[in-house]
Scaffold this active site. Structure first.
Site, PDB file in Angstrom:
ATOM      1  N   LYS A 259       0.734  -0.742  -0.055  1.00 21.02           N
ATOM      2  CA  LYS A 259       0.275   0.339  -0.046  1.00 21.02           C
ATOM      3  C   LYS A 259       0.839   1.435  -0.331  1.00 21.02           C
ATOM      4  O   LYS A 259       0.626   2.573  -0.763  1.00 21.02           O
ATOM      5  CB  LYS A 259      -1.120   0.072   0.911  1.00 21.02           C
TER       6      LYS A 259
ATOM      7  N   GLN B 282      -4.700  -2.237   9.526  1.00 21.50           N
ATOM      8  CA  GLN B 282      -4.601  -3.092   8.937  1.00 21.50           C
ATOM      9  C   GLN B 282      -5.271  -4.326   9.376  1.00 21.50           C
ATOM     10  O   GLN B 282      -4.622  -4.297  10.699  1.00 21.50           O
ATOM     11  CB  GLN B 282      -3.284  -3.822   8.438  1.00 21.50           C
TER      12      GLN B 282
ATOM     13  N   ASP C 117     -10.931   2.802   3.516  1.00 17.96           N
ATOM     14  CA  ASP C 117     -11.075   1.299   3.686  1.00 17.96           C
ATOM     15  C   ASP C 117     -12.696   1.175   3.878  1.00 17.96           C
ATOM     16  O   ASP C 117     -13.304   0.035   3.101  1.00 17.96           O
ATOM     17  CB  ASP C 117     -11.392   0.294   5.071  1.00 17.96           C
TER      18      ASP C 117
END
Ligand code: NDP
Length: 278
Positions: A47, A91, A114
Site C-alpha cells: 500500500k 490493517q 476502507d
C-alpha cells in the site's frame, strides 16, 4: 476471457497519478500496522509503495502487538486531526485483545478510506455511498471495464463478510441487479450458482467452486486468496474447470487483489477532494 485485474488496476493508478500532479497538496494516507504478522506487513508495504508511485503522502505507523486499546484509539485521534492525512486505514486482523469494531468506529468517517465505518456502510445501504469498501468497489470497476450491464442480471454473492460479501451484494443491488447472498448454511449452492449471470465468491476455501456449478457464459469474480501447501496462491474457484464455462473470469493472483489497492488510492483521492470542499 480473463479479466486482467493487474492491467485495469495499473490504468486506474495512472489516472489517479495524473490527477494528483495537478493538486496543490499531496493526498495523504496513513496506514497503521499492529504487530508483525508477515502477510499484513506485506499488504501494508504494498500500500505504501502504491501510494508513493501515485504521488501521495504516505505514513506507515507500526505499533507493537501488545499496544493497549486506549493507545491505539489515541493514535487514530491524532491522525483524525492531522491535516496532511486524508485517509486512515488500520490493517486487519488485529490482535485478540483489541476490539476491531471500536477501532473502526474511531476513524473519522470522512477519513475512513476502507469504507468500513458504520456511517459509510449505512450510506452504501441507502444507495447514497461516499467512501465504499475497496474490494467490492474494485470489483464494480472491473465489471464496468468489461462493459457488463448489471441492470436486471441475476447475481450470486458467496460469502457474507463485512469487508467483502455484504458490501458486494449492496453494490450489485445499487446497480439494480437481482442479488442472492449465500453463506455456509446455504442449501444446494450449486443450484443457486446455476441461476447466476454473475458470480462473486469470497469464502476463503481453495478451489471450492467447480466449473460444472456455473451457468454457461456467466461472469465469475474470484475474491479468494488461499495459499496451498506448495506455496502457490489460488482462489475460491477451481479456475481450470470454471474458465471453460465462464464468459469472463478473474485469475488469482492478478485479478481482484490489485484492484483493492488501486481502489484504496481512489478512495483517498475522494476523501481529499471532499475535505477540500469543506
Ligand atoms: P470471511 O472468512 O470473513 O467469511 C467467509 C464467508 O464465507 C462467510 O460468510 C461464510 O459463511 C462463507 N462460507 C464459508 N464456507 C462456505 C461454504 N462452504 N459455502 C458457502 N459459504 C461459505 O471472508 P472474507 O470476506 O474476509 O475473505 C474471503 C476470502 O477473500 C479470503 O480468501 C480472503 O483472503 C479473500 N480476500 C481477498 C481480498 C482481495 O483483495 N482480493 C480482500 C479481502 C479478502 P458463514 O457466514 O455461514 O460462516
Amino acid at each position: 476471457m480473463i479479466i486482467d485485474g493487474k492491467q485495469i488496476a495499473r490504468k486506474l493508478r495512472q489516472t489517479i497519478a495524473n490527477q494528483v500532479v495537478l493538486l496543490e497538496r499531496k493526498p495523504g494516507l496513513a496506514v497503521i500496522l499492529v504487530g508483525s504478522d508477515p502477510a499484513s506487513a506485506v499488504y501494508v508495504r504494498n500500500k505504501g509503495i502504491a501510494c508513493k508511485e501515485a504521488g501521495f503522502y504516505s505514513e506507515e505507523i507500526n505499533k507493537p502487538a501488545d499496544i493497549s486499546q486506549a493507545a491505539l484509539l489515541s493514535e487514530i485521534e491524532r491522525l483524525n486531526n492531522d491535516d496532511k492525512v486524508d485517509g486512515i486505514l488500520v490493517q486487519l486482523p488485529l490482535p485478540q485483545h483489541l476490539d476491531a469494531n471500536l477501532v473502526i468506529e474511531a476513524i473519522h468517517p470522512a477519513k475512513d478510506v476502507d469504507g468500513f465505518h458504520s456511517e459509510n456502510i449505512g450510506k452504501l445501504m441507502q444507495n447514497n455511498a461516499f467512501l465504499r469498501p475497496c474490494t467490492p468497489k474494485g470489483v464494480m470497476t472491473m465489471l464496468k471495464t468489461i462493459g457488463v450491464d448489471l441492470v436486471g442480471k441475476n447475481c450470486v454473492v458467496v460469502g457474507t463478510s463485512n469487508i467483502v460479501g455484504r458490501p458486494m451484494a449492496m453494490e450489485l443491488l445499487n446497480a439494480r441487479a437481482t442479488v442472492t447472498i449465500c453463506n455456509s448454511k446455504t442449501q444446494d449452492l450449486p443450484s443457486k450458482l446455476k441461476q447466476a449471470d454473475i458470480v462473486v465468491v469470497a469464502v476463503g476455501i481453495a478451489k471450492m467452486i467447480q466449473g460444472d456449478w456455473i451457468k454457461a457464459d456467466a461472469i465469475v469474480i474470484d475474491v479468494g486468496i488461499n495459499k496451498l501447501d506448495n506455496g502457490r496462491l489460488v482462489g475460491d474457484v477451481d479456475f481450470e474447470s470454471a474458465q471453460k464455462v465462464a464468459s469472463w473470469i478473474t485469475p488469482v493472483p492478478g485479478g481482484v487483489g490489485p484492484m483493492t489497492i488501486a481502489t484504496l488510492l481512489e478512495n483517498t483521492l475522494t476523501a481529499y477532494e471532499a475535505r477540500k470542499e469543506k
